[in-house]
Design a protein around this motif. Structure first.
Motif, PDB file in Angstrom:
ATOM      1  N   THR A  54     -72.503  57.069  36.622  1.00 17.17           N
ATOM      2  CA  THR A  54     -72.666  58.285  35.828  1.00 17.17           C
ATOM      3  C   THR A  54     -72.852  59.546  36.664  1.00 17.17           C
ATOM      4  N   VAL A  55     -73.248  59.414  37.916  1.00 15.83           N
ATOM      5  CA  VAL A  55     -73.497  60.599  38.739  1.00 15.83           C
ATOM      6  C   VAL A  55     -72.616  60.675  39.989  1.00 15.83           C
ATOM      7  N   THR A  56     -71.690  59.754  40.141  1.00 11.69           N
ATOM      8  CA  THR A  56     -70.850  59.738  41.335  1.00 11.69           C
ATOM      9  C   THR A  56     -70.071  61.035  41.494  1.00 11.69           C
ATOM     10  N   ARG A  57     -69.485  61.536  40.425  1.00  8.27           N
ATOM     11  CA  ARG A  57     -68.722  62.789  40.513  1.00  8.27           C
ATOM     12  C   ARG A  57     -69.614  63.941  40.979  1.00  8.27           C
ATOM     13  N   GLY A  58     -70.830  63.991  40.481  1.00  3.58           N
ATOM     14  CA  GLY A  58     -71.779  65.027  40.903  1.00  3.58           C
ATOM     15  C   GLY A  58     -72.144  64.890  42.373  1.00  3.58           C
ATOM     16  N   PHE A  59     -72.319  63.655  42.844  1.00  4.60           N
ATOM     17  CA  PHE A  59     -72.614  63.422  44.261  1.00  4.60           C
ATOM     18  C   PHE A  59     -71.474  63.949  45.132  1.00  4.60           C
ATOM     19  N   VAL A  60     -70.236  63.623  44.751  1.00  2.00           N
ATOM     20  CA  VAL A  60     -69.072  64.060  45.525  1.00  2.00           C
ATOM     21  C   VAL A  60     -68.976  65.582  45.504  1.00  2.00           C
ATOM     22  N   ARG A  61     -69.136  66.181  44.343  1.00  2.00           N
ATOM     23  CA  ARG A  61     -69.056  67.645  44.226  1.00  2.00           C
ATOM     24  C   ARG A  61     -70.133  68.322  45.084  1.00  2.00           C
ATOM     25  N   ASN A  62     -71.361  67.829  44.999  1.00  2.00           N
ATOM     26  CA  ASN A  62     -72.454  68.425  45.779  1.00  2.00           C
ATOM     27  C   ASN A  62     -72.242  68.253  47.277  1.00  2.00           C
ATOM     28  N   TYR A  63     -71.748  67.084  47.673  1.00  2.00           N
ATOM     29  CA  TYR A  63     -71.492  66.831  49.089  1.00  2.00           C
ATOM     30  C   TYR A  63     -70.397  67.776  49.590  1.00  2.00           C
ATOM     31  N   ALA A  64     -69.350  67.953  48.796  1.00  2.00           N
ATOM     32  CA  ALA A  64     -68.275  68.872  49.174  1.00  2.00           C
ATOM     33  C   ALA A  64     -68.815  70.296  49.328  1.00  2.00           C
ATOM     34  N   ARG A  65     -69.637  70.727  48.405  1.00  2.00           N
ATOM     35  CA  ARG A  65     -70.221  72.072  48.490  1.00  2.00           C
ATOM     36  C   ARG A  65     -71.074  72.211  49.740  1.00  2.00           C
ATOM     37  N   TYR A  66     -71.877  71.198  50.014  1.00  2.00           N
ATOM     38  CA  TYR A  66     -72.736  71.207  51.202  1.00  2.00           C
ATOM     39  C   TYR A  66     -71.893  71.354  52.470  1.00  2.00           C
ATOM     40  N   LEU A  67     -70.743  70.692  52.496  1.00  2.00           N
ATOM     41  CA  LEU A  67     -69.862  70.745  53.660  1.00  2.00           C
ATOM     42  C   LEU A  67     -68.900  71.931  53.622  1.00  2.00           C
ATOM     43  N   GLU A  68     -69.032  72.778  52.596  1.00  2.00           N
ATOM     44  CA  GLU A  68     -68.191  73.958  52.403  1.00  2.00           C
ATOM     45  C   GLU A  68     -66.717  73.582  52.268  1.00  2.00           C
ATOM     46  N   LEU A  69     -66.468  72.503  51.541  1.00  2.00           N
ATOM     47  CA  LEU A  69     -65.109  72.060  51.229  1.00  2.00           C
ATOM     48  C   LEU A  69     -64.754  72.477  49.815  1.00  2.00           C
ATOM     49  N   ASP A  70     -63.474  72.630  49.558  1.00  2.00           N
ATOM     50  CA  ASP A  70     -62.997  72.856  48.202  1.00  2.00           C
ATOM     51  C   ASP A  70     -63.123  71.520  47.460  1.00  2.00           C
ATOM     52  N   ALA A  71     -63.948  71.471  46.452  1.00  2.00           N
ATOM     53  CA  ALA A  71     -64.199  70.218  45.739  1.00  2.00           C
ATOM     54  C   ALA A  71     -63.047  69.826  44.824  1.00  2.00           C
ATOM     55  N   ALA A  72     -62.203  70.760  44.437  1.00  2.00           N
ATOM     56  CA  ALA A  72     -61.147  70.476  43.457  1.00  2.00           C
ATOM     57  C   ALA A  72     -60.221  69.324  43.876  1.00  2.00           C
ATOM     58  N   PRO A  73     -59.680  69.310  45.103  1.00  2.00           N
ATOM     59  CA  PRO A  73     -58.806  68.192  45.474  1.00  2.00           C
ATOM     60  C   PRO A  73     -59.542  66.851  45.501  1.00  2.00           C
ATOM     61  N   LEU A  74     -60.814  66.900  45.885  1.00  2.00           N
ATOM     62  CA  LEU A  74     -61.596  65.666  45.913  1.00  2.00           C
ATOM     63  C   LEU A  74     -61.851  65.159  44.496  1.00  2.00           C
ATOM     64  N   MET A  75     -62.148  66.087  43.593  1.00  2.00           N
ATOM     65  CA  MET A  75     -62.402  65.687  42.207  1.00  2.00           C
ATOM     66  C   MET A  75     -61.118  65.154  41.573  1.00  2.00           C
ATOM     67  N   ALA A  76     -59.981  65.770  41.884  1.00  2.00           N
ATOM     68  CA  ALA A  76     -58.701  65.288  41.352  1.00  2.00           C
ATOM     69  C   ALA A  76     -58.407  63.883  41.870  1.00  2.00           C
ATOM     70  N   ALA A  77     -58.676  63.655  43.158  1.00  2.00           N
ATOM     71  CA  ALA A  77     -58.460  62.328  43.735  1.00  2.00           C
ATOM     72  C   ALA A  77     -59.405  61.321  43.090  1.00  2.00           C
ATOM     73  N   LEU A  78     -60.617  61.745  42.813  1.00  2.00           N
ATOM     74  CA  LEU A  78     -61.605  60.872  42.188  1.00  2.00           C
ATOM     75  C   LEU A  78     -61.172  60.500  40.773  1.00  2.00           C
ATOM     76  N   ASP A  79     -60.516  61.446  40.079  1.00  2.00           N
ATOM     77  CA  ASP A  79     -60.022  61.163  38.730  1.00  2.00           C
ATOM     78  C   ASP A  79     -59.018  60.014  38.731  1.00  2.00           C
ATOM     79  N   GLY A  80     -58.275  59.879  39.820  1.00  2.00           N
ATOM     80  CA  GLY A  80     -57.283  58.816  39.913  1.00  2.00           C
ATOM     81  C   GLY A  80     -57.841  57.518  40.461  1.00  2.00           C
ATOM     82  N   THR A  81     -59.149  57.471  40.690  1.00  2.00           N
ATOM     83  CA  THR A  81     -59.794  56.289  41.262  1.00  2.00           C
ATOM     84  C   THR A  81     -60.402  55.441  40.158  1.00  2.00           C
ATOM     85  N   THR A  82     -60.200  54.147  40.250  1.00  2.00           N
ATOM     86  CA  THR A  82     -60.819  53.231  39.293  1.00  2.00           C
ATOM     87  C   THR A  82     -62.249  52.966  39.740  1.00  2.00           C
TER      88      THR A  82
END
Length: 103
Positions: A73-101
């Motif tokens: 339930t919180v994996t997407r939030g973890f990835v988004r927060n980690y990306a922000r912390y690393l100053e990465l654009d979270a959008a491509p990571l979130m899109a890739a996560l959407d395609g992950t089972t």
């Protein structure tokens, strides 16, 4: 004589490297993107875990795409927060996560 050149902004360089590797390899590997960005910035897993208020084991799980070790339930939030912390654009990571089972 050699001209002195101003060093490019490290953030711009890191962003360009991330974009170039994403374009050359095709689909974005969420964990690998996070790990490479962390390593490029010289941040340890422990430092990242303290900043994100996660355990080092959870940070490792994010970086290895081991979604079974994370609450679904919180994996997407973890990835988004980690990306922000690393100053990465979270959008491509979130899109890739959407395609992950997720398990």
């Amino acid at each position: 004589m050699s001209e002195e050149r101003e060093a490019p902004d490290q953030t711009d360089s890191l962003a360009q490297n991330s974009e170039a590797s994403a374009q050359s390899t095709g689909p974005v590997d969420v964990g690998q993107s996070l790990r490479l960005a962390r390593e490029e910035r010289g941040i340890s897993i422990y430092e990242a875990s303290m900043a994100l208020k996660l355990s080092p084991k959870q940070v490792e799980a994010l970086e290895t795409n081991d979604w079974t070790q994370l609450p679904r339930t919180v994996t997407r939030g973890f990835v988004r927060n980690y990306a922000r912390y690393l100053e990465l654009d979270a959008a491509p990571l979130m899109a890739a996560l959407d395609g992950t089972t997720m398990p």
